[in-house]
Write a protein that holds these residues in place. Structure first.
Motif, PDB file in Angstrom:
ATOM      1  N   ASP A   1       7.124  -8.379  -6.124  1.00 30.47           N
ATOM      2  CA  ASP A   1       7.010  -8.206  -4.675  1.00 30.47           C
ATOM      3  C   ASP A   1       7.254  -9.486  -3.886  1.00 30.47           C
TER       4      ASP A   1
ATOM      5  N   ILE B   1      -0.985 -11.887   1.056  1.00 29.88           N
ATOM      6  CA  ILE B   1      -0.896 -10.468   0.682  1.00 29.88           C
ATOM      7  C   ILE B   1      -1.838  -9.614   1.521  1.00 29.88           C
ATOM      8  N   ASN B   2      -3.052 -10.087   1.698  1.00 28.03           N
ATOM      9  CA  ASN B   2      -4.140  -9.329   2.319  1.00 28.03           C
ATOM     10  C   ASN B   2      -4.160  -9.596   3.823  1.00 28.03           C
TER      11      ASN B   2
ATOM     12  N   ASP C   1       5.532  -5.238   7.493  1.00 30.91           N
ATOM     13  CA  ASP C   1       5.615  -6.629   7.044  1.00 30.91           C
ATOM     14  C   ASP C   1       6.386  -7.501   8.029  1.00 30.91           C
TER      15      ASP C   1
ATOM     16  N   SER D   1      -4.826  -1.438   1.958  1.00 33.25           N
ATOM     17  CA  SER D   1      -3.943  -0.701   1.057  1.00 33.25           C
ATOM     18  C   SER D   1      -2.500  -1.040   1.384  1.00 33.25           C
ATOM     19  N   GLN D   2      -1.608  -0.660   0.483  1.00 38.79           N
ATOM     20  CA  GLN D   2      -0.194  -0.994   0.631  1.00 38.79           C
ATOM     21  C   GLN D   2       0.556   0.213   1.204  1.00 38.79           C
TER      22      GLN D   2
ATOM     23  N   GLN E   1       6.272  -1.187   2.053  1.00 41.58           N
ATOM     24  CA  GLN E   1       5.810  -2.519   2.447  1.00 41.58           C
ATOM     25  C   GLN E   1       5.272  -3.237   1.204  1.00 41.58           C
ATOM     26  N   LYS E   2       5.293  -4.558   1.238  1.00 39.22           N
ATOM     27  CA  LYS E   2       4.816  -5.324   0.094  1.00 39.22           C
ATOM     28  C   LYS E   2       3.380  -5.816   0.267  1.00 39.22           C
ATOM     29  N   LYS E   3       2.980  -5.999   1.508  1.00 41.59           N
ATOM     30  CA  LYS E   3       1.656  -6.544   1.775  1.00 41.59           C
ATOM     31  C   LYS E   3       0.620  -5.429   1.912  1.00 41.59           C
ATOM     32  N   LEU E   4      -0.651  -5.823   1.835  1.00 46.41           N
ATOM     33  CA  LEU E   4      -1.768  -4.899   2.024  1.00 46.41           C
ATOM     34  C   LEU E   4      -2.283  -5.047   3.451  1.00 46.41           C
ATOM     35  N   TYR E   5      -2.648  -3.930   4.082  1.00 48.47           N
ATOM     36  CA  TYR E   5      -3.142  -3.968   5.459  1.00 48.47           C
ATOM     37  C   TYR E   5      -4.503  -3.289   5.555  1.00 48.47           C
TER      38      TYR E   5
END
Length: 696
Positions: free
Chosen positions: A565, A576-577, A593, A616-617, A621-625
């Motif tokens: 990712d 990421i988070n 993202d 969660s992803q 998308q690659k990041k978690l929101y």
């Protein structure tokens, strides 16, 4: 005859806001409203107006749902809630409560409605459906009747009673019981200043229903309280005065039971067994407006109820009647309002003995140095020999409730020798520390076990002999991971043999493993070990949370996923988070993202962290929101002059054009609090806006 009596009561309970309400709303540097008025009703009027200013879309949406009009707005996806509204006769209950309310509480209901209406008079274009609010609406909003799916009733059970719901998507709203909360208190014994301190920390949804709204309310009738209201409610739910404060976590006490009814009398479809005889169920038909395109159609729904409660489903041929605690929204509002006006700990305990609150634990601290914990409030008393986690035989009179448990029955602690109290939706035996009291209660009363958040909280609370206010503030946003040490030890034990058996992969992972094993177990936005840990945790699959999960193979999978990712495994957790503010509904605007967002050091409470952030992803998308977790957080020190700090996820306003839409995101991301301006001189020094509002 019943309806005639109700109409007569309402005639004599005419709205009092016709005389007019007035409030002054002062906004500080973060847009927090400080609302002043002559009476409590004036302040309530101002609270509604301020809520409408900051998030009218969600306020109206939540009331549309609460008033059983969701399908009229949103089509069939709102139908389940509208059926619930009519099944539990929420309107009838709310109007009856409104008619019987004391003048002061009725005035507060009318005032809140007037605040909504006053805002809408200035901004009529904003209303989508609810063009006018009435006083009884405010009580309907607080109705606590169980959902269709409460007590273990399954979706397929509901569909047998209401076939039109079989293909309707199950719509959920964020709520406090979704992920829980944290709360702590320390007495002078563990405070460097010799003053009691409190930590308030609900974990709920960032979007949709149930959002937290920070405010301060002050009237000349003795109300002076700071904290948060749930958007749409006319009072502070958790907060503090100059002399004491209180807050809540949710518990799993059984407050709803499902009765398996037997309708088997030939020729009499409404007769159901009870004891050695039969009783007659009540039936009626409700018409529900449902939007279909630009048209409104009527869904005709047949409903029935027994003396246990409404029939919400059918299982194995038996209709399922749902029973909830018989406390009216007026009972709840009366207790909530009184909680903000207590004079002492005994007075606060007397208020709590009203037992109108369901599903909540309560923490208290005051300027006299007292700390107090109460587990539960309104809990039905039952035959302890039965398994109340399952549906019970409605024909057996022995399954009837025996009223509510007395206040003295509830687990509670006052000024423990440990000097602290904590609860994180956990077993009350550990509220005052290890090794626990060893006390036992009926399974339906206290089903909670100890959990990792509670264990981490006890580690933090025993890490210092005494806390300064600054240390208390830092502890409230602690990011130590309770499970980190366990998983490091497991990987350390398994790694040598795995690396020897997989020399090429082992050599590639050697640096990452060494970095992880040297980690101090704390999450930061820069932490690479935290990113590796969470990548493994989120891909671990189901298992026993009390057993270590981090194997070398799972660690390799986690590192590989990060490389896929992000092009590398050396990624900071905050990269990421992320926290990103989308539309207040959480549904009308996707996470992306490519849009601005903030790194967050928090993590899911399931890993044993105080700073809760559930992300969660999204697809593609690659990041978690983040969508839930820490919402409103506050720390308070009680003394001659109160000292407090707070943060509200994102900011005070849901309007992207407002300067207070994202101004608290850096505080949230950076683990910092803003100063709470409780006193008038502090408010004046930090004043950014001032408006006087009047009712019609």
């Amino acid at each position: 005859m019943v309806f005639m009596r109700l109409a007569t009561l309402l005639l004599f309970a005419a709205p009092v806001w016709a005389a007019g309400y007035q409030a002054e709303i002062l906004r500080d540097e973060y847009g927090v409203p400080h609302i002043y008025g002559k009476t409590d009703a004036d302040v309530t009027f101002g609270l509604a107006y301020a809520q409408a200013e900051d998030n009218f879309w969600q306020l109206e949406e939540d009331y549309i749902r609460a008033l059983g009009r969701a399908a009229e707005m949103n089509g069939v996806r709102g139908l389940a809630g509208d059926i619930h509204y009519r099944l539990w006769r929420v309107e009838e209950r709310a109007k009856k409560a409104y008619a019987s309310a004391s003048p002061d509480l009725r005035s507060m209901c009318d005032a809140f409605a007037a605040g909504y209406n006053a805002y809408l008079k200035k901004h009529p274009e904003k209303a989508r459906l609810l063009t006018r609010m009435e006083g009884w609406h405010v009580l309907a909003f607080q109705d606590g009747s169980p959902s269709l799916y409460a007590g273990g009733v399954r979706r397929e059970d509901v569909a047998r009673e209401f076939p039109m719901l079989a293909t309707v998507p199950l719509e959920t709203e964020a709520g406090e019981d979704e992920d829980g909360s944290n709360m702590w208190a320390v007495s002078p014994k563990k405070s460097a200043s010799g003053k009691a301190m409190l930590f308030l920390n609900p974990h709920v949804g960032f979007f949709g229903g149930g959002q937290r709204f920070e405010a301060q309310l002050e009237s000349k009738q003795g109300l002076r309280v700071n904290g948060f209201a749930i958007l749409g409610t006319p009072y502070i739910r958790s907060g503090f005065t100059a002399s004491y404060g209180w807050c809540h976590t949710n518990n799993n006490a059984d407050i709803v039971d499902v009765y398996r009814e037997t309708f088997d009398r030939a020729g009499d479809p409404m007769a159901y067994r009870y004891g050695t005889a039969y009783r007659q169920a009540e039936s009626w038909t409700a018409e529900i407006p449902v939007r279909k395109g630009d048209a409104i159609e009527k869904a005709v729904v047949k409903m029935r109820r027994t003396h246990h409660g409404p029939i919400s489903g059918v299982r194995d041929g038996h209709p399922l009647a749902t029973r909830g605690v018989d406390r009216t929204p007026l009972d709840l509002m009366r207790q909530r309002v009184a909680m903000a006006k207590a004079k002492s700990l005994p007075d606060f305990q007397k208020v709590m003995s009203q037992r109108a609150i369901t599903g909540s634990n309560t923490m208290y601290a005051d300027a006299k140095g007292n700390i107090f914990y109460l587990h539960g409030n309104a809990i039905p008393k039952r035959d302890g020999s039965r398994d109340w986690a399952r549906d019970v035989d409605g024909a057996d009179p022995k399954t009837e409730w025996e009223g509510l448990h007395a206040f003295a029955d509830l687990p509670q602690f006052v000024n423990p020798a440990s000097g602290y109290l904590q609860n994180c939706n956990s077993n009350p035996s550990f509220a005052a520390g290890d090794p626990g009291t060893g006390a036992t209660w009926p399974a339906y009363f206290v089903p909670e076990l100890d959990n990792f958040r509670s264990k981490r909280s006890r580690q933090v609370l025993t890490s210092r002999e005494r806390f300064t206010f600054e240390e208390w503030s830092d502890a409230a946003l602690d990011t130590g991971i309770y499970l980190a040490g366990r998983e490091q030890e497991n990987l350390r034990k398994l790694w040598p043999a795995w690396a020897q058996a997989n020399p090429e992969r082992g050599a590639k992972l050697k640096e990452a493993v060494e970095m992880f094993l040297a980690w101090d177990g704390r999450s930061t936005v820069e932490s690479v070990p935290m990113a590796l840990f969470m990548a493994a945790f989120l891909s671990r699959g189901r298992g026993n949370d009390n057993e270590a999960f981090l194997t070398p193979e799972l660690f390799a999978k986690a590192a590989s996923g990060l490389e896929k990712d992000f092009g590398k495994w050396r990624v900071g957790w905050g990269e990421i988070n992320r926290m990103q503010r989308v539309h207040t509904s959480g549904r009308q605007e996707p996470f992306s993202d490519t849009r601005a967002s903030f790194g967050v050091p928090g993590a899911p409470g399931t890993v044993g962290v105080v700073f809760n952030f559930y992300a969660s992803q999204p697809r593609n998308q690659k990041k978690l929101y983040g969508t839930r977790g820490n919402t409103y957080v506050a720390v308070v020190e009680f003394g001659k002059r109160l000292r407090a700090g707070s943060q509200l996820v994102f900011g005070q306003s849901a309007d992207p054009k407002s300067p207070h839409h994202l101004d608290q995101a850096p505080l949230y991301s950076g683990r910092r609090f803003k100063t709470v301006h409780y006193y008038a001189d502090d408010v004046r020094k930090n004043l950014r806006g001032r408006v006087t509002v009047n009712s019609e």
